[in-house]
Motif scaffolding. Structure first.
Motif, PDB file in Angstrom:
ATOM      1  N   CYS A 160     -36.938   4.868   2.674  1.00 47.48           N
ATOM      2  CA  CYS A 160     -35.668   4.831   1.941  1.00 47.48           C
ATOM      3  C   CYS A 160     -35.843   5.678   0.688  1.00 47.48           C
ATOM      4  O   CYS A 160     -36.613   5.316  -0.205  1.00 47.48           O
ATOM      5  CB  CYS A 160     -35.311   3.387   1.587  1.00 47.48           C
ATOM      6  N   ARG A 161     -35.174   6.791   0.631  1.00 50.65           N
ATOM      7  CA  ARG A 161     -35.341   7.720  -0.477  1.00 50.65           C
ATOM      8  C   ARG A 161     -34.452   7.310  -1.652  1.00 50.65           C
ATOM      9  O   ARG A 161     -33.414   6.663  -1.468  1.00 50.65           O
ATOM     10  CB  ARG A 161     -35.032   9.141  -0.013  1.00 50.65           C
ATOM     11  N   PRO A 162     -34.838   7.703  -2.876  1.00 53.23           N
ATOM     12  CA  PRO A 162     -34.140   7.219  -4.078  1.00 53.23           C
ATOM     13  C   PRO A 162     -32.640   7.517  -4.092  1.00 53.23           C
ATOM     14  O   PRO A 162     -31.861   6.750  -4.644  1.00 53.23           O
ATOM     15  CB  PRO A 162     -34.865   7.949  -5.214  1.00 53.23           C
ATOM     16  N   TYR A 163     -32.234   8.621  -3.488  1.00 52.18           N
ATOM     17  CA  TYR A 163     -30.819   9.006  -3.525  1.00 52.18           C
ATOM     18  C   TYR A 163     -29.988   8.303  -2.449  1.00 52.18           C
ATOM     19  O   TYR A 163     -28.763   8.431  -2.425  1.00 52.18           O
ATOM     20  CB  TYR A 163     -30.680  10.519  -3.349  1.00 52.18           C
ATOM     21  N   MET A 164     -30.631   7.547  -1.558  1.00 46.51           N
ATOM     22  CA  MET A 164     -29.924   6.937  -0.440  1.00 46.51           C
ATOM     23  C   MET A 164     -29.336   5.582  -0.821  1.00 46.51           C
ATOM     24  O   MET A 164     -29.934   4.828  -1.582  1.00 46.51           O
ATOM     25  CB  MET A 164     -30.870   6.774   0.756  1.00 46.51           C
ATOM     26  N   ARG A 171     -29.462   1.860   8.316  1.00 47.46           N
ATOM     27  CA  ARG A 171     -29.127   2.564   9.546  1.00 47.46           C
ATOM     28  C   ARG A 171     -30.291   3.411  10.041  1.00 47.46           C
ATOM     29  O   ARG A 171     -30.506   3.538  11.242  1.00 47.46           O
ATOM     30  CB  ARG A 171     -27.878   3.420   9.327  1.00 47.46           C
ATOM     31  N   GLY A 172     -31.038   3.974   9.126  1.00 48.99           N
ATOM     32  CA  GLY A 172     -32.211   4.743   9.525  1.00 48.99           C
ATOM     33  C   GLY A 172     -33.296   3.865  10.093  1.00 48.99           C
ATOM     34  O   GLY A 172     -33.931   4.197  11.103  1.00 48.99           O
ATOM     35  N   PHE A 173     -33.518   2.706   9.463  1.00 46.76           N
ATOM     36  CA  PHE A 173     -34.563   1.798   9.929  1.00 46.76           C
ATOM     37  C   PHE A 173     -34.212   1.186  11.282  1.00 46.76           C
ATOM     38  O   PHE A 173     -35.065   1.100  12.176  1.00 46.76           O
ATOM     39  CB  PHE A 173     -34.807   0.686   8.901  1.00 46.76           C
ATOM     40  N   ILE A 174     -32.961   0.733  11.431  1.00 46.93           N
ATOM     41  CA  ILE A 174     -32.600   0.033  12.659  1.00 46.93           C
ATOM     42  C   ILE A 174     -32.579   0.988  13.855  1.00 46.93           C
ATOM     43  O   ILE A 174     -32.844   0.588  14.991  1.00 46.93           O
ATOM     44  CB  ILE A 174     -31.243  -0.718  12.511  1.00 46.93           C
ATOM     45  N   ALA A 175     -32.306   2.274  13.611  1.00 45.13           N
ATOM     46  CA  ALA A 175     -32.361   3.258  14.698  1.00 45.13           C
ATOM     47  C   ALA A 175     -33.779   3.374  15.241  1.00 45.13           C
ATOM     48  O   ALA A 175     -33.986   3.565  16.445  1.00 45.13           O
ATOM     49  CB  ALA A 175     -31.881   4.624  14.210  1.00 45.13           C
ATOM     50  N   GLY A 176     -34.767   3.233  14.351  1.00 44.51           N
ATOM     51  CA  GLY A 176     -36.154   3.264  14.801  1.00 44.51           C
ATOM     52  C   GLY A 176     -36.525   2.042  15.611  1.00 44.51           C
ATOM     53  O   GLY A 176     -37.396   2.099  16.484  1.00 44.51           O
ATOM     54  N   LYS A 177     -35.860   0.925  15.347  1.00 47.33           N
ATOM     55  CA  LYS A 177     -36.161  -0.321  16.079  1.00 47.33           C
ATOM     56  C   LYS A 177     -35.512  -0.320  17.464  1.00 47.33           C
ATOM     57  O   LYS A 177     -36.151  -0.656  18.456  1.00 47.33           O
ATOM     58  CB  LYS A 177     -35.670  -1.526  15.286  1.00 47.33           C
ATOM     59  N   THR A 178     -34.239   0.051  17.523  1.00 49.52           N
ATOM     60  CA  THR A 178     -33.516  -0.030  18.795  1.00 49.52           C
ATOM     61  C   THR A 178     -33.721   1.201  19.668  1.00 49.52           C
ATOM     62  O   THR A 178     -33.788   1.098  20.892  1.00 49.52           O
ATOM     63  CB  THR A 178     -32.005  -0.212  18.572  1.00 49.52           C
ATOM     64  N   GLY A 179     -33.805   2.377  19.035  1.00 45.56           N
ATOM     65  CA  GLY A 179     -33.766   3.594  19.834  1.00 45.56           C
ATOM     66  C   GLY A 179     -32.457   3.641  20.603  1.00 45.56           C
ATOM     67  O   GLY A 179     -31.435   3.124  20.156  1.00 45.56           O
ATOM     68  N   GLY A 180     -32.473   4.243  21.766  1.00 44.77           N
ATOM     69  CA  GLY A 180     -31.284   4.246  22.613  1.00 44.77           C
ATOM     70  C   GLY A 180     -30.687   5.626  22.800  1.00 44.77           C
ATOM     71  O   GLY A 180     -31.109   6.611  22.192  1.00 44.77           O
ATOM     72  N   LEU A 181     -29.682   5.662  23.668  1.00 46.31           N
ATOM     73  CA  LEU A 181     -28.979   6.902  23.990  1.00 46.31           C
ATOM     74  C   LEU A 181     -27.487   6.714  23.782  1.00 46.31           C
ATOM     75  O   LEU A 181     -26.941   5.636  24.051  1.00 46.31           O
ATOM     76  CB  LEU A 181     -29.233   7.298  25.449  1.00 46.31           C
ATOM     77  N   TRP A 182     -26.835   7.761  23.315  1.00 44.10           N
ATOM     78  CA  TRP A 182     -25.380   7.821  23.250  1.00 44.10           C
ATOM     79  C   TRP A 182     -24.897   8.913  24.192  1.00 44.10           C
ATOM     80  O   TRP A 182     -25.562   9.947  24.367  1.00 44.10           O
ATOM     81  CB  TRP A 182     -24.904   8.146  21.831  1.00 44.10           C
ATOM     82  N   SER A 251     -39.470  -0.621   7.454  1.00 49.13           N
ATOM     83  CA  SER A 251     -39.990   0.627   8.011  1.00 49.13           C
ATOM     84  C   SER A 251     -40.879   0.395   9.222  1.00 49.13           C
ATOM     85  O   SER A 251     -41.266   1.345   9.908  1.00 49.13           O
ATOM     86  CB  SER A 251     -40.765   1.408   6.941  1.00 49.13           C
ATOM     87  N   ASN A 252     -41.190  -0.866   9.510  1.00 51.31           N
ATOM     88  CA  ASN A 252     -42.016  -1.207  10.674  1.00 51.31           C
ATOM     89  C   ASN A 252     -41.097  -1.665  11.803  1.00 51.31           C
ATOM     90  O   ASN A 252     -40.584  -2.788  11.770  1.00 51.31           O
ATOM     91  CB  ASN A 252     -43.016  -2.307  10.321  1.00 51.31           C
ATOM     92  N   PRO A 253     -40.863  -0.834  12.819  1.00 49.78           N
ATOM     93  CA  PRO A 253     -39.936  -1.210  13.904  1.00 49.78           C
ATOM     94  C   PRO A 253     -40.344  -2.484  14.636  1.00 49.78           C
ATOM     95  O   PRO A 253     -39.501  -3.139  15.250  1.00 49.78           O
ATOM     96  CB  PRO A 253     -39.989   0.007  14.839  1.00 49.78           C
TER      97      PRO A 253
END
Length: 280
Positions: A160-164, A171-182, A251-253
Protein backbone atom coordinates in the motif's frame (compact mmCIF):
# COMPACT_ATOMS: atom_id res chain seq x y z
CA UNK A 1 -23.82 -24.57 -54.06
CA UNK A 2 -26.94 -22.74 -52.82
CA UNK A 3 -28.78 -20.51 -55.29
CA UNK A 4 -27.93 -16.83 -54.82
CA UNK A 5 -31.45 -15.87 -53.70
CA UNK A 6 -31.42 -18.58 -51.01
CA UNK A 7 -27.99 -17.42 -49.84
CA UNK A 8 -29.34 -13.88 -49.44
CA UNK A 9 -32.40 -15.09 -47.54
CA UNK A 10 -30.28 -17.17 -45.16
CA UNK A 11 -27.88 -14.30 -44.59
CA UNK A 12 -30.70 -11.89 -43.77
CA UNK A 13 -32.30 -14.47 -41.49
CA UNK A 14 -29.04 -14.92 -39.58
CA UNK A 15 -28.63 -11.16 -39.24
CA UNK A 16 -32.12 -10.95 -37.78
CA UNK A 17 -32.13 -14.00 -35.51
CA UNK A 18 -28.49 -14.50 -34.43
CA UNK A 19 -27.80 -17.81 -36.16
CA UNK A 20 -25.55 -20.10 -34.16
CA UNK A 21 -22.16 -20.59 -35.79
CA UNK A 22 -20.28 -23.62 -34.49
CA UNK A 23 -17.01 -22.72 -32.77
CA UNK A 24 -13.95 -24.58 -34.07
CA UNK A 25 -13.72 -27.59 -31.70
CA UNK A 26 -9.98 -27.01 -31.38
CA UNK A 27 -10.72 -23.74 -29.57
CA UNK A 28 -14.14 -24.39 -28.00
CA UNK A 29 -14.20 -24.68 -24.21
CA UNK A 30 -16.99 -24.57 -21.63
CA UNK A 31 -16.67 -22.21 -18.66
CA UNK A 32 -18.85 -21.73 -15.61
CA UNK A 33 -19.26 -17.99 -15.24
CA UNK A 34 -20.98 -15.55 -12.90
CA UNK A 35 -22.08 -11.95 -13.24
CA UNK A 36 -24.11 -9.30 -11.47
CA UNK A 37 -26.77 -7.20 -13.15
CA UNK A 38 -30.12 -5.61 -12.44
CA UNK A 39 -33.22 -7.78 -12.73
CA UNK A 40 -34.43 -5.62 -15.63
CA UNK A 41 -31.60 -7.04 -17.75
CA UNK A 42 -31.45 -10.68 -18.90
CA UNK A 43 -28.99 -13.22 -17.50
CA UNK A 44 -27.46 -13.74 -20.96
CA UNK A 45 -24.40 -11.45 -20.89
CA UNK A 46 -24.65 -9.60 -24.21
CA UNK A 47 -22.29 -6.62 -24.05
CA UNK A 48 -21.51 -7.49 -20.43
CA UNK A 49 -18.50 -8.51 -18.38
CA UNK A 50 -18.49 -11.78 -16.46
CA UNK A 51 -16.03 -13.78 -14.39
CA UNK A 52 -15.18 -17.28 -13.37
CA UNK A 53 -15.77 -18.11 -9.69
CA UNK A 54 -12.65 -16.31 -8.46
CA UNK A 55 -13.14 -13.39 -10.83
CA UNK A 56 -16.68 -12.85 -9.56
CA UNK A 57 -15.46 -13.11 -5.95
CA UNK A 58 -12.99 -10.35 -6.68
CA UNK A 59 -15.63 -8.11 -8.29
CA UNK A 60 -17.93 -8.56 -5.32
CA UNK A 61 -15.33 -8.17 -2.57
CA UNK A 62 -13.70 -5.17 -4.19
CA UNK A 63 -17.09 -3.46 -3.83
CA UNK A 64 -17.21 -3.96 -0.05
CA UNK A 65 -15.33 -0.66 0.35
CA UNK A 66 -17.70 1.38 -1.85
CA UNK A 67 -19.50 3.05 1.12
CA UNK A 68 -16.17 4.40 2.39
CA UNK A 69 -14.94 5.31 -1.08
CA UNK A 70 -18.12 7.15 -2.05
CA UNK A 71 -18.27 9.05 1.24
CA UNK A 72 -14.82 10.37 0.37
CA UNK A 73 -15.29 10.78 -3.39
CA UNK A 74 -18.89 10.60 -4.66
CA UNK A 75 -17.64 10.93 -8.27
CA UNK A 76 -15.94 7.53 -8.22
CA UNK A 77 -17.21 5.17 -10.92
CA UNK A 78 -18.73 2.57 -8.60
CA UNK A 79 -20.79 5.20 -6.76
CA UNK A 80 -23.31 5.19 -9.61
CA UNK A 81 -22.41 1.87 -11.21
CA UNK A 82 -25.74 0.02 -11.58
CA UNK A 83 -23.96 -3.33 -11.17
CA UNK A 84 -22.79 -2.21 -7.73
CA UNK A 85 -25.46 0.15 -6.37
CA UNK A 86 -28.42 -0.64 -8.64
CA UNK A 87 -31.90 -1.71 -7.61
CA UNK A 88 -32.99 -5.37 -7.64
CA UNK A 89 -29.51 -6.73 -8.29
CA UNK A 90 -29.17 -10.37 -9.25
CA UNK A 91 -26.25 -12.79 -9.44
CA UNK A 92 -26.28 -15.13 -12.42
CA UNK A 93 -24.54 -18.48 -12.85
CA UNK A 94 -24.23 -19.86 -16.36
CA UNK A 95 -22.29 -22.34 -18.43
CA UNK A 96 -21.02 -20.79 -21.64
CA UNK A 97 -18.93 -22.05 -24.52
CA UNK A 98 -16.12 -19.70 -25.51
CA UNK A 99 -13.87 -19.53 -28.51
CA UNK A 100 -10.57 -19.35 -26.62
CA UNK A 101 -8.79 -17.34 -29.29
CA UNK A 102 -9.05 -14.44 -26.88
CA UNK A 103 -9.38 -10.82 -27.88
CA UNK A 104 -8.98 -7.50 -26.06
CA UNK A 105 -10.94 -7.28 -22.83
CA UNK A 106 -13.79 -4.80 -23.13
CA UNK A 107 -14.91 -2.67 -20.21
CA UNK A 108 -18.66 -3.22 -20.51
CA UNK A 109 -20.86 -1.02 -18.35
CA UNK A 110 -24.35 0.44 -18.15
CA UNK A 111 -24.35 3.98 -19.52
CA UNK A 112 -25.21 6.51 -16.77
CA UNK A 113 -25.60 10.24 -17.51
CA UNK A 114 -24.36 9.53 -21.05
CA UNK A 115 -21.01 8.15 -19.91
CA UNK A 116 -19.54 4.71 -19.33
CA UNK A 117 -16.82 6.27 -17.11
CA UNK A 118 -14.22 4.77 -19.43
CA UNK A 119 -14.07 7.27 -22.27
CA UNK A 120 -17.46 6.98 -23.99
CA UNK A 121 -19.27 10.20 -23.10
CA UNK A 122 -21.94 9.95 -25.76
CA UNK A 123 -23.66 6.67 -24.94
CA UNK A 124 -27.37 6.01 -24.46
CA UNK A 125 -28.52 5.99 -20.85
CA UNK A 126 -29.53 2.59 -19.53
CA UNK A 127 -27.78 0.58 -22.24
CA UNK A 128 -24.77 -1.68 -21.87
CA UNK A 129 -21.78 -0.46 -23.88
CA UNK A 130 -18.34 -2.04 -24.31
CA UNK A 131 -15.14 -0.10 -24.81
CA UNK A 132 -11.93 -1.84 -25.95
CA UNK A 133 -9.73 1.26 -26.02
CA UNK A 134 -6.86 1.61 -23.59
CA UNK A 135 -7.93 3.51 -20.50
CA UNK A 136 -7.95 7.25 -21.22
CA UNK A 137 -7.70 6.80 -24.98
CA UNK A 138 -11.32 7.42 -25.97
CA UNK A 139 -13.58 4.83 -27.56
CA UNK A 140 -12.73 1.70 -29.52
CA UNK A 141 -15.54 -0.65 -30.52
CA UNK A 142 -14.95 -4.23 -29.42
CA UNK A 143 -15.01 -6.93 -32.06
CA UNK A 144 -16.59 -10.38 -31.90
CA UNK A 145 -13.76 -12.02 -29.96
CA UNK A 146 -14.29 -12.94 -26.32
CA UNK A 147 -12.16 -10.58 -24.25
CA UNK A 148 -10.01 -11.91 -21.41
CA UNK A 149 -8.57 -10.16 -18.34
CA UNK A 150 -6.40 -11.85 -15.71
CA UNK A 151 -7.37 -10.35 -12.34
CA UNK A 152 -4.07 -11.10 -10.61
CA UNK A 153 -1.95 -9.68 -13.40
CA UNK A 154 -4.03 -6.54 -13.83
CA UNK A 155 -5.09 -5.62 -10.29
CA UNK A 156 -2.94 -7.40 -7.71
CA UNK A 157 -0.60 -5.35 -5.49
CA UNK A 158 1.29 -6.53 -2.43
CA UNK A 159 1.95 -3.11 -0.94
CA UNK A 160 0.00 0.00 0.00
CA UNK A 161 1.81 3.09 -1.22
CA UNK A 162 1.55 6.44 0.61
CA UNK A 163 -0.47 8.12 -2.14
CA UNK A 164 -3.07 5.33 -2.30
CA UNK A 165 -6.49 5.50 -0.69
CA UNK A 166 -7.43 2.64 1.69
CA UNK A 167 -9.95 1.21 -0.77
CA UNK A 168 -7.30 1.10 -3.50
CA UNK A 169 -5.03 -0.88 -1.18
CA UNK A 170 -7.81 -3.36 -0.38
CA UNK A 171 -8.60 -3.94 -4.03
CA UNK A 172 -4.97 -4.64 -4.82
CA UNK A 173 -4.58 -7.04 -1.91
CA UNK A 174 -7.82 -8.95 -2.47
CA UNK A 175 -6.99 -9.45 -6.17
CA UNK A 176 -3.88 -11.30 -5.03
CA UNK A 177 -5.98 -13.53 -2.78
CA UNK A 178 -8.77 -14.43 -5.21
CA UNK A 179 -7.06 -14.21 -8.57
CA UNK A 180 -9.56 -15.12 -11.27
CA UNK A 181 -10.54 -14.30 -14.82
CA UNK A 182 -12.86 -11.71 -16.32
CA UNK A 183 -14.50 -12.09 -19.72
CA UNK A 184 -16.21 -9.63 -22.05
CA UNK A 185 -18.84 -10.86 -24.49
CA UNK A 186 -20.30 -8.67 -27.22
CA UNK A 187 -23.41 -8.74 -29.34
CA UNK A 188 -21.20 -9.18 -32.41
CA UNK A 189 -19.82 -12.41 -30.99
CA UNK A 190 -23.08 -13.82 -29.63
CA UNK A 191 -23.63 -17.32 -31.01
CA UNK A 192 -20.44 -16.97 -33.04
CA UNK A 193 -17.50 -16.77 -30.63
CA UNK A 194 -19.58 -17.50 -27.55
CA UNK A 195 -22.88 -19.12 -26.75
CA UNK A 196 -24.90 -19.94 -23.65
CA UNK A 197 -25.01 -23.64 -22.87
CA UNK A 198 -27.17 -23.29 -19.75
CA UNK A 199 -28.45 -20.63 -17.37
CA UNK A 200 -28.01 -22.54 -14.12
CA UNK A 201 -29.54 -20.17 -11.61
CA UNK A 202 -30.34 -16.52 -10.97
CA UNK A 203 -30.53 -15.33 -7.36
CA UNK A 204 -31.26 -12.05 -5.65
CA UNK A 205 -28.00 -10.42 -4.65
CA UNK A 206 -29.43 -9.51 -1.24
CA UNK A 207 -29.84 -13.24 -0.58
CA UNK A 208 -26.38 -14.04 -1.89
CA UNK A 209 -24.86 -11.21 0.18
CA UNK A 210 -26.60 -12.42 3.33
CA UNK A 211 -25.19 -15.91 2.83
CA UNK A 212 -21.65 -14.65 2.28
CA UNK A 213 -21.77 -12.06 5.06
CA UNK A 214 -23.11 -14.57 7.57
CA UNK A 215 -20.25 -16.97 6.88
CA UNK A 216 -17.61 -14.21 7.13
CA UNK A 217 -19.19 -12.78 10.30
CA UNK A 218 -19.18 -16.22 11.93
CA UNK A 219 -15.38 -16.24 11.62
CA UNK A 220 -14.91 -12.74 13.01
CA UNK A 221 -17.48 -12.59 15.80
CA UNK A 222 -15.42 -10.50 18.21
CA UNK A 223 -14.78 -7.79 15.64
CA UNK A 224 -18.26 -7.72 14.11
CA UNK A 225 -19.87 -7.92 17.54
CA UNK A 226 -18.29 -4.62 18.50
CA UNK A 227 -19.99 -2.96 15.50
CA UNK A 228 -23.54 -3.75 16.62
CA UNK A 229 -26.22 -4.81 14.16
CA UNK A 230 -25.05 -5.46 10.62
CA UNK A 231 -24.58 -2.20 8.72
CA UNK A 232 -22.57 -2.79 5.55
CA UNK A 233 -22.13 0.97 5.11
CA UNK A 234 -20.45 1.33 8.49
CA UNK A 235 -16.64 1.74 8.45
CA UNK A 236 -16.58 -0.57 11.48
CA UNK A 237 -18.32 -3.38 9.60
CA UNK A 238 -16.29 -2.82 6.42
CA UNK A 239 -13.01 -2.93 8.32
CA UNK A 240 -14.06 -6.11 10.13
CA UNK A 241 -14.90 -7.73 6.80
CA UNK A 242 -11.50 -6.74 5.39
CA UNK A 243 -9.58 -7.93 8.44
CA UNK A 244 -11.50 -11.20 8.68
CA UNK A 245 -11.19 -12.08 4.99
CA UNK A 246 -7.69 -10.73 4.47
CA UNK A 247 -6.08 -11.19 7.87
CA UNK A 248 -3.86 -8.77 9.77
CA UNK A 249 -1.24 -8.77 7.04
CA UNK A 250 -3.21 -8.03 3.89
CA UNK A 251 -0.14 -8.38 1.70
CA UNK A 252 -0.10 -12.12 2.48
CA UNK A 253 -2.70 -13.80 0.21
CA UNK A 254 -2.67 -16.87 2.47
CA UNK A 255 -3.76 -14.84 5.50
CA UNK A 256 -7.30 -14.48 6.79
CA UNK A 257 -9.99 -16.88 5.64
CA UNK A 258 -8.90 -19.77 3.42
CA UNK A 259 -9.82 -19.34 -0.22
CA UNK A 260 -11.63 -22.69 -0.10
CA UNK A 261 -14.00 -21.33 2.57
CA UNK A 262 -14.72 -18.23 0.49
CA UNK A 263 -15.45 -20.46 -2.50
CA UNK A 264 -18.00 -22.38 -0.43
CA UNK A 265 -19.60 -19.11 0.68
CA UNK A 266 -19.94 -17.88 -2.90
CA UNK A 267 -21.35 -21.14 -4.21
CA UNK A 268 -23.78 -21.85 -1.36
CA UNK A 269 -26.59 -19.62 -2.75
CA UNK A 270 -26.52 -21.61 -6.00
CA UNK A 271 -26.16 -25.07 -4.47
CA UNK A 272 -29.39 -25.01 -2.49
CA UNK A 273 -32.72 -23.27 -2.09
CA UNK A 274 -32.64 -23.85 1.66
CA UNK A 275 -31.82 -20.70 3.68
CA UNK A 276 -30.56 -22.90 6.54
CA UNK A 277 -27.86 -24.09 4.11
CA UNK A 278 -27.14 -20.51 2.98
CA UNK A 279 -29.07 -21.29 -0.19
CA UNK A 280 -31.19 -18.88 -2.21
Amino acid sequence: RLPLLLQVVLALTCMSFQCIVAIDPAYAQNFTIFHVNELAFPPIPINMDTGNLHGDMYFDMRSIVVPIECAKDPTSHDCDNPEVVGQNLTVNKLIVEFDTRWGTYGRCNVCVNHTDHHGDNNCTNGEYVCNCANYGEGVLKCNASVGLENVSQHFSRNECRPYMQPWECWRGFIAGKTGGLWFSTTDEGYNKTWRVVEVIKRVQKTCSDNSIYSIVESHGQDCFGACGARNTSSPCWVNCFINTVGGKNLSNPAGGLPLSLLEQAWLAPFNSNDPSQNGC
